[in-house]
Design a protein around this motif. Structure first.
Motif, PDB file in Angstrom:
ATOM      1  N   UNK A 350       0.789  -1.225   0.000  1.00 64.35           N
ATOM      2  CA  UNK A 350       0.000   0.000   0.000  1.00 64.35           C
ATOM      3  C   UNK A 350       0.817   1.269   0.000  1.00 64.35           C
ATOM      4  N   UNK A 351       2.143   1.143   0.178  1.00 62.65           N
ATOM      5  CA  UNK A 351       3.011   2.321   0.201  1.00 62.65           C
ATOM      6  C   UNK A 351       3.130   2.914  -1.194  1.00 62.65           C
ATOM      7  N   UNK A 352       3.111   4.240  -1.285  1.00 66.80           N
ATOM      8  CA  UNK A 352       3.248   4.947  -2.558  1.00 66.80           C
ATOM      9  C   UNK A 352       4.673   5.473  -2.680  1.00 66.80           C
ATOM     10  N   UNK A 353       5.302   5.214  -3.827  1.00 66.72           N
ATOM     11  CA  UNK A 353       6.661   5.678  -4.083  1.00 66.72           C
ATOM     12  C   UNK A 353       6.633   6.601  -5.291  1.00 66.72           C
ATOM     13  N   UNK A 354       7.239   7.765  -5.141  1.00 68.07           N
ATOM     14  CA  UNK A 354       7.434   8.671  -6.274  1.00 68.07           C
ATOM     15  C   UNK A 354       8.800   8.387  -6.865  1.00 68.07           C
ATOM     16  N   UNK A 355       8.850   7.975  -8.110  1.00 69.49           N
ATOM     17  CA  UNK A 355      10.105   7.574  -8.734  1.00 69.49           C
ATOM     18  C   UNK A 355      10.228   8.190 -10.119  1.00 69.49           C
ATOM     19  N   UNK A 356      11.415   8.637 -10.448  1.00 68.18           N
ATOM     20  CA  UNK A 356      11.728   9.148 -11.779  1.00 68.18           C
ATOM     21  C   UNK A 356      13.009   8.467 -12.235  1.00 68.18           C
ATOM     22  N   UNK A 357      12.867   7.424 -13.033  1.00 66.48           N
ATOM     23  CA  UNK A 357      14.028   6.645 -13.456  1.00 66.48           C
ATOM     24  C   UNK A 357      14.897   7.406 -14.445  1.00 66.48           C
ATOM     25  N   UNK A 358      14.307   8.396 -15.107  1.00 64.61           N
ATOM     26  CA  UNK A 358      15.101   9.189 -16.061  1.00 64.61           C
ATOM     27  C   UNK A 358      16.091  10.083 -15.335  1.00 64.61           C
ATOM     28  N   UNK A 359      15.606  10.741 -14.282  1.00 70.32           N
ATOM     29  CA  UNK A 359      16.472  11.612 -13.494  1.00 70.32           C
ATOM     30  C   UNK A 359      17.127  10.873 -12.339  1.00 70.32           C
ATOM     31  N   UNK A 360      16.648   9.675 -12.046  1.00 63.66           N
ATOM     32  CA  UNK A 360      17.318   8.822 -11.063  1.00 63.66           C
ATOM     33  C   UNK A 360      17.065   9.156  -9.618  1.00 63.66           C
ATOM     34  N   UNK A 361      15.829   9.550  -9.263  1.00 64.58           N
ATOM     35  CA  UNK A 361      15.527   9.789  -7.855  1.00 64.58           C
ATOM     36  C   UNK A 361      14.242   9.053  -7.475  1.00 64.58           C
ATOM     37  N   UNK A 494      14.642   9.285   0.661  1.00 65.39           N
ATOM     38  CA  UNK A 494      15.097   9.936  -0.572  1.00 65.39           C
ATOM     39  C   UNK A 494      16.369   9.290  -1.109  1.00 65.39           C
ATOM     40  N   UNK A 495      16.325   8.857  -2.374  1.00 65.46           N
ATOM     41  CA  UNK A 495      17.437   8.142  -2.992  1.00 65.46           C
ATOM     42  C   UNK A 495      17.810   8.793  -4.320  1.00 65.46           C
ATOM     43  N   UNK A 496      19.085   8.675  -4.679  1.00 67.01           N
ATOM     44  CA  UNK A 496      19.585   9.111  -5.986  1.00 67.01           C
ATOM     45  C   UNK A 496      20.181   7.905  -6.709  1.00 67.01           C
ATOM     46  N   UNK A 497      20.462   8.080  -7.985  1.00 62.20           N
ATOM     47  CA  UNK A 497      21.015   7.019  -8.833  1.00 62.20           C
ATOM     48  C   UNK A 497      20.081   5.818  -8.920  1.00 62.20           C
ATOM     49  N   UNK A 498      18.766   6.100  -8.921  1.00 62.12           N
ATOM     50  CA  UNK A 498      17.775   5.047  -9.085  1.00 62.12           C
ATOM     51  C   UNK A 498      17.514   4.820 -10.569  1.00 62.12           C
ATOM     52  N   UNK A 499      17.667   3.595 -11.037  1.00 59.68           N
ATOM     53  CA  UNK A 499      17.457   3.289 -12.460  1.00 59.68           C
ATOM     54  C   UNK A 499      16.506   2.123 -12.637  1.00 59.68           C
TER      55      UNK A 499
END
Length: 499
Positions: A350-361, A494-499
């Motif tokens: 049920x957790x919602x994650x905001x992810x942008x694989x293009x920008x990697x966050x 908050x994470x960076x380098x997410x692909x």
């Protein structure tokens, strides 16, 4: 005592009596006139003070104390040319008088703007509190949504209504490239923009016609030539999409920004979404149109004088949105936006994650239904995720590789404090998922229904591979106990380098 000493003493006494009698025969000395002028100024009777001080200066022309009061009285009467002249004379008399030289520089751009009428014309006016301005004129302030040909909203702005039949003012950069535009009032009612009445791209102004069949609330236009440095001002707009936000500050300067006209520099915070909103004086008159479209200005805040709007209104046309010339960079933001779309992904728990694989966050939200909006302007990326009573913003833009983390922290702290924020917790170094970060908490006071409320923001600053990341969470201070666990969760995820 010897006879000749006694004679000299009697002569000196006689001379003193003669001089005392002569002085008593005068009406008033320059010092006495100066004290009288001080009393008049304390009662805000500036014209009477000018009359008294003019007499005093004629008796003692080298007295900088008298000239300083005369300059101040002229300034209060908005006779900027006369005030500047007095400060120039003081600067000539006292080479080390830094204040006089400073005031000459301040008054220099004002002296040519046209001196206002005597202050007696304003005696019937009453200064208002910020909440009174909002209550009286806030209903005429617009939240503007701008959509493309597919009716997808790609930017927002602010505006205000100037006539009951729906004539409204905003910034040119707010409406440009829009194919469908809706204007929403604080009561929730929306009105489509029928057409553009006139615009001036060089001055970033646009006047539009709303499609309405009933009379709408309106603001009162003031006279920007009457604006005085240091006077209070109030802005109403929708910064970062936070609809109908009230902020206040001071008029800092008149600036020639190289665009062929002088702009009003203000300490009132102006952010993306505030563009096109009204800047009020404390009488509730609109003296300027706020603008956040000046990229070169960075942290400087400006308003376009309302008298320029009056000039734009002199010529009225009917320009369809489809016929409005687009911006030079119309296509670039679309290409970048398509390549950087974020997603709200709901996990099995049920957790919602905001992810942008293009920008990697990526970062986690709560398990509620969130609204999300993102945009790119030039090289700056903006993301907003919101759900009552919490809003999360993320801004990303490139910086010079020479920018140090300490300089980043100091620059942002100075900006916040300089724009009316109160520091609750200074930026402290921490580590978030292996990346060094700085977390601080700042408050901003707002007025609503005559009550002062604090908006609190927990902010995260990060530098990573030549990019600046600014993650902020906004909520009412009174809701902190309820919101704080979610704020901590979002920050720590908050994470960076997410692909």
């Amino acid at each position: 005592m010897r006879p000749h000493y006694r004679w000299m003493t009697m002569l000196l006494i006689a001379m003193c009596l003669i001089l005392t009698t002569a002085w008593a025969g005068q009406t008033q000395s320059p010092f006495e006139l100066g004290m009288k002028a001080q009393t008049l100024m304390s009662k805000k009777q500036y014209q009477q003070a000018v009359d008294v001080l003019t007499t005093a200066v004629s008796q003692d022309p080298m007295n900088s104390w008298l000239r300083g009061m005369l300059a101040n009285s002229y300034y209060q009467l908005k006779n900027f040319s006369a005030a500047k002249k007095q400060y120039e004379l003081i600067a000539l008399m006292e080479k080390d008088n830094e204040l006089a030289r400073f005031m000459v520089n301040i008054l220099n751009p004002l002296a040519g703007l046209g001196d206002a009428a005597p202050a007696s014309e304003d005696q019937h006016k009453r200064e208002l509190k910020p909440y009174e301005i909002e209550k009286k004129f806030g209903p005429a302030v617009l939240f503007i949504l701008v959509a493309d040909k597919d009716k997808k909203v790609f930017k927002t702005g602010s505006g205000f209504i100037i006539s009951k039949d729906g004539l409204a003012v905003t910034n040119h950069h707010v409406v440009v490239d829009g194919k469908y535009i809706e204007a929403r009032l604080p009561d929730g009612k929306q009105y489509p923009v029928a057409h553009v009445v006139n615009y001036d791209a060089s001055r970033d102004l646009a006047v539009v016609q709303l499609n309405t069949r009933k009379p709408l609330p309106v603001i009162t236009m003031g006279n920007s030539s009457d604006v005085v440095l240091g006077e209070q001002a109030v802005a109403i707009g929708s910064p970062e999409g936070m609809e109908h936000t009230i902020s206040d500050g001071l008029v800092s300067a008149w600036r020639d920004y190289g665009k062929g006209f002088k702009m009003i520099q203000i300490s009132v915070p102006i952010s993306h979404g505030s563009s096109g909103g009204p800047l009020f004086n404390m009488y509730g008159e609109v003296i300027g149109v706020t603008s956040a479209g000046l990229k070169e200005g960075q942290n400087l805040n400006f308003a376009i004088p309302i008298n320029i709007v009056k000039k734009v209104l002199q010529n009225r046309n009917k320009i369809l949105l489809a016929d409005l010339p687009g911006s030079d960079k119309q296509e670039a933001p679309k290409q970048k936006t398509e390549a950087t779309d974020a997603e709200l992904v709901k996990k099995s728990d049920g957790q919602v994650v905001c992810v942008n694989s293009k920008l990697g966050f990526a970062f986690s939200l709560t398990n509620d239904a969130w609204n999300m909006k993102e945009s790119i302007e030039s090289n700056e990326y903006f993301l907003k995720c919101s759900i009552p009573p919490l809003m999360v913003n993320l801004t990303i833009y490139p910086v010079k590789e020479s920018l140090t983390e300490s300089a980043m922290v100091q620059e942002n702290t100075n900006y916040l404090l300089g724009n009316g924020f109160v520091q609750q917790n200074s930026f402290a170094e921490t580590t978030i998922n292996g990346k060094r970060a700085f977390i601080g908490v700042f408050d901003k006071a707002t007025e609503k229904d005559g009550k002062t409320q604090n908006v609190r923001s927990s902010m995260v600053l990060m530098l990573h591979q030549g990019q600046f990341y600014f993650l902020s969470m906004w909520y009412m201070e009174e809701n902190e106990q309820q919101i704080l666990p979610f704020v901590t969760q979002i920050q720590s995820s908050f994470q960076l380098n997410v692909r």
